[in-house]
Design a protein around this motif. Structure first.
Motif, PDB file in Angstrom:
ATOM      1  N   UNK A  43       0.838  -1.206   0.000  1.00  7.02           N
ATOM      2  CA  UNK A  43       0.000   0.000   0.000  1.00  7.02           C
ATOM      3  C   UNK A  43       0.867   1.248   0.000  1.00  7.02           C
ATOM      4  N   UNK A  44       1.810   1.335   0.917  1.00  4.93           N
ATOM      5  CA  UNK A  44       2.624   2.543   1.025  1.00  4.93           C
ATOM      6  C   UNK A  44       3.514   2.742  -0.205  1.00  4.93           C
ATOM      7  N   UNK A  45       3.993   1.659  -0.799  1.00  3.86           N
ATOM      8  CA  UNK A  45       4.819   1.779  -2.009  1.00  3.86           C
ATOM      9  C   UNK A  45       3.997   2.181  -3.233  1.00  3.86           C
ATOM     10  N   UNK A  46       2.719   1.870  -3.220  1.00  5.73           N
ATOM     11  CA  UNK A  46       1.878   2.176  -4.376  1.00  5.73           C
ATOM     12  C   UNK A  46       1.289   3.586  -4.321  1.00  5.73           C
ATOM     13  N   UNK A  47       1.361   4.233  -3.164  1.00  5.79           N
ATOM     14  CA  UNK A  47       0.792   5.575  -3.021  1.00  5.79           C
ATOM     15  C   UNK A  47       1.782   6.636  -3.486  1.00  5.79           C
ATOM     16  N   UNK A  48       1.289   7.698  -4.136  1.00  2.00           N
ATOM     17  CA  UNK A  48       2.192   8.788  -4.534  1.00  2.00           C
ATOM     18  C   UNK A  48       2.682   9.542  -3.298  1.00  2.00           C
ATOM     19  N   UNK A  49       3.887  10.087  -3.390  1.00  2.00           N
ATOM     20  CA  UNK A  49       4.414  10.848  -2.258  1.00  2.00           C
ATOM     21  C   UNK A  49       3.667  12.172  -2.141  1.00  2.00           C
TER      22      UNK A  49
ATOM     23  N   UNK B 127       1.030   1.017  10.387  1.00  2.00           N
ATOM     24  CA  UNK B 127      -0.301   1.608  10.312  1.00  2.00           C
ATOM     25  C   UNK B 127      -0.229   3.104  10.626  1.00  2.00           C
ATOM     26  N   UNK B 128       0.673   3.488  11.511  1.00  2.00           N
ATOM     27  CA  UNK B 128       0.837   4.915  11.818  1.00  2.00           C
ATOM     28  C   UNK B 128       1.166   5.696  10.555  1.00  2.00           C
ATOM     29  N   UNK B 129       2.022   5.143   9.704  1.00  2.00           N
ATOM     30  CA  UNK B 129       2.386   5.815   8.458  1.00  2.00           C
ATOM     31  C   UNK B 129       1.159   5.980   7.547  1.00  2.00           C
ATOM     32  N   UNK B 130       0.293   4.981   7.522  1.00  2.00           N
ATOM     33  CA  UNK B 130      -0.923   5.053   6.711  1.00  2.00           C
ATOM     34  C   UNK B 130      -1.877   6.105   7.286  1.00  2.00           C
ATOM     35  N   UNK B 131      -2.013   6.139   8.606  1.00  2.00           N
ATOM     36  CA  UNK B 131      -2.886   7.124   9.244  1.00  2.00           C
ATOM     37  C   UNK B 131      -2.383   8.545   8.987  1.00  2.00           C
ATOM     38  N   UNK B 132      -1.079   8.734   9.109  1.00  2.00           N
ATOM     39  CA  UNK B 132      -0.486  10.052   8.857  1.00  2.00           C
ATOM     40  C   UNK B 132      -0.680  10.441   7.390  1.00  2.00           C
ATOM     41  N   UNK B 133      -0.545   9.480   6.485  1.00  2.00           N
ATOM     42  CA  UNK B 133      -0.754   9.744   5.065  1.00  2.00           C
ATOM     43  C   UNK B 133      -2.160  10.296   4.840  1.00  2.00           C
ATOM     44  N   UNK B 134      -3.149   9.685   5.464  1.00  2.00           N
ATOM     45  CA  UNK B 134      -4.532  10.154   5.297  1.00  2.00           C
ATOM     46  C   UNK B 134      -4.688  11.584   5.816  1.00  2.00           C
ATOM     47  N   UNK B 135      -4.113  11.869   6.985  1.00  2.00           N
ATOM     48  CA  UNK B 135      -4.217  13.216   7.548  1.00  2.00           C
ATOM     49  C   UNK B 135      -3.518  14.246   6.657  1.00  2.00           C
ATOM     50  N   UNK B 136      -2.365  13.878   6.112  1.00  2.00           N
ATOM     51  CA  UNK B 136      -1.656  14.785   5.207  1.00  2.00           C
ATOM     52  C   UNK B 136      -2.454  15.000   3.923  1.00  2.00           C
ATOM     53  N   UNK B 137      -3.076  13.954   3.424  1.00  2.00           N
ATOM     54  CA  UNK B 137      -3.908  14.085   2.229  1.00  2.00           C
ATOM     55  C   UNK B 137      -5.085  15.025   2.504  1.00  2.00           C
ATOM     56  N   UNK B 138      -5.626  14.975   3.707  1.00  2.00           N
ATOM     57  CA  UNK B 138      -6.705  15.894   4.071  1.00  2.00           C
ATOM     58  C   UNK B 138      -6.196  17.339   4.119  1.00  2.00           C
ATOM     59  N   UNK B 139      -4.974  17.539   4.600  1.00  2.00           N
ATOM     60  CA  UNK B 139      -4.389  18.883   4.612  1.00  2.00           C
ATOM     61  C   UNK B 139      -4.222  19.394   3.185  1.00  2.00           C
TER      62      UNK B 139
END
Length: 171
Positions: A7-13, A127-139
């Motif tokens: 999941x994390x490797x497939x998501x854009x930075x 999972x923390x990295x995934x949760x942070x990714x979602x919050x950053x995407x919301x920002x």
């Protein structure tokens, strides 16, 4: 674990200030297909506008506490303005008070981003990295909503109908 890695490797930075490279719907769909039910439930429950101190991840409790302080400071700024006094803020940097509301909002979003960076540091493929990714995407989604052209159209749609009614009454 391997699903988190995939999941994390497939998501854009993500970089602060860029347009979101993926929609929240696309992210949610990808996450749902890769995470187990328990992890996905935690991901679904997290929302930057609705952070609570009983967040499930210990690392996010720090962010949640910071976010609560932020909401209290914003409330204090508004309250102090109505009372024509200087606000007493605790979480936000004092330099933010001298800025206009737009600059203040941008600084607050940048500050939140940096807090999320510190939470995420050293948490690769968790999972923390995934949760942070979602919050950053919301920002990023919030930042992307600050579009002058879209804002002008919305303002015009609100003001112009009222203006037309006023002109009709005067005739």
């Amino acid at each position: 674990m391997s699903n988190l890695v995939y999941l994390m490797c497939s998501l854009p930075s993500l970089s602060f200030g860029q347009s979101p490279p993926i929609s929240m719907e696309e992210f949610t769909s990808d996450a749902k297909s890769q995470l187990n039910r328990k992890s996905f439930a935690k991901l679904e429950a997290i929302d930057i506008q609705n952070m609570s101190l009983n967040s499930t991840k210990a690392e996010l409790k720090k962010f949640s506490a910071m976010f609560t302080g932020l909401k209290e400071d914003i409330s204090e700024i508004r309250h102090a303005k109505t009372q024509r006094r200087s606000p007493r803020i605790s979480a936000l940097p004092k330099t933010i008070l001298a800025k206009n509301p737009f600059e203040r909002e941008m600084d607050i979003l940048k500050w939140q981003w940096e807090e999320l960076d510190s939470i995420e540091a050293g948490k690769t493929f968790t999972l923390t990295e995934v949760l942070v990714y979602k919050l950053k995407l919301q920002i990023l989604t919030r930042l992307d909503s600050f579009n002058t052209e879209k804002g002008s159209k919305i303002l015009a749609s609100v003001v112009n109908p009222a203006k037309k009614k006023e002109e009709q009454w005067q005739e």
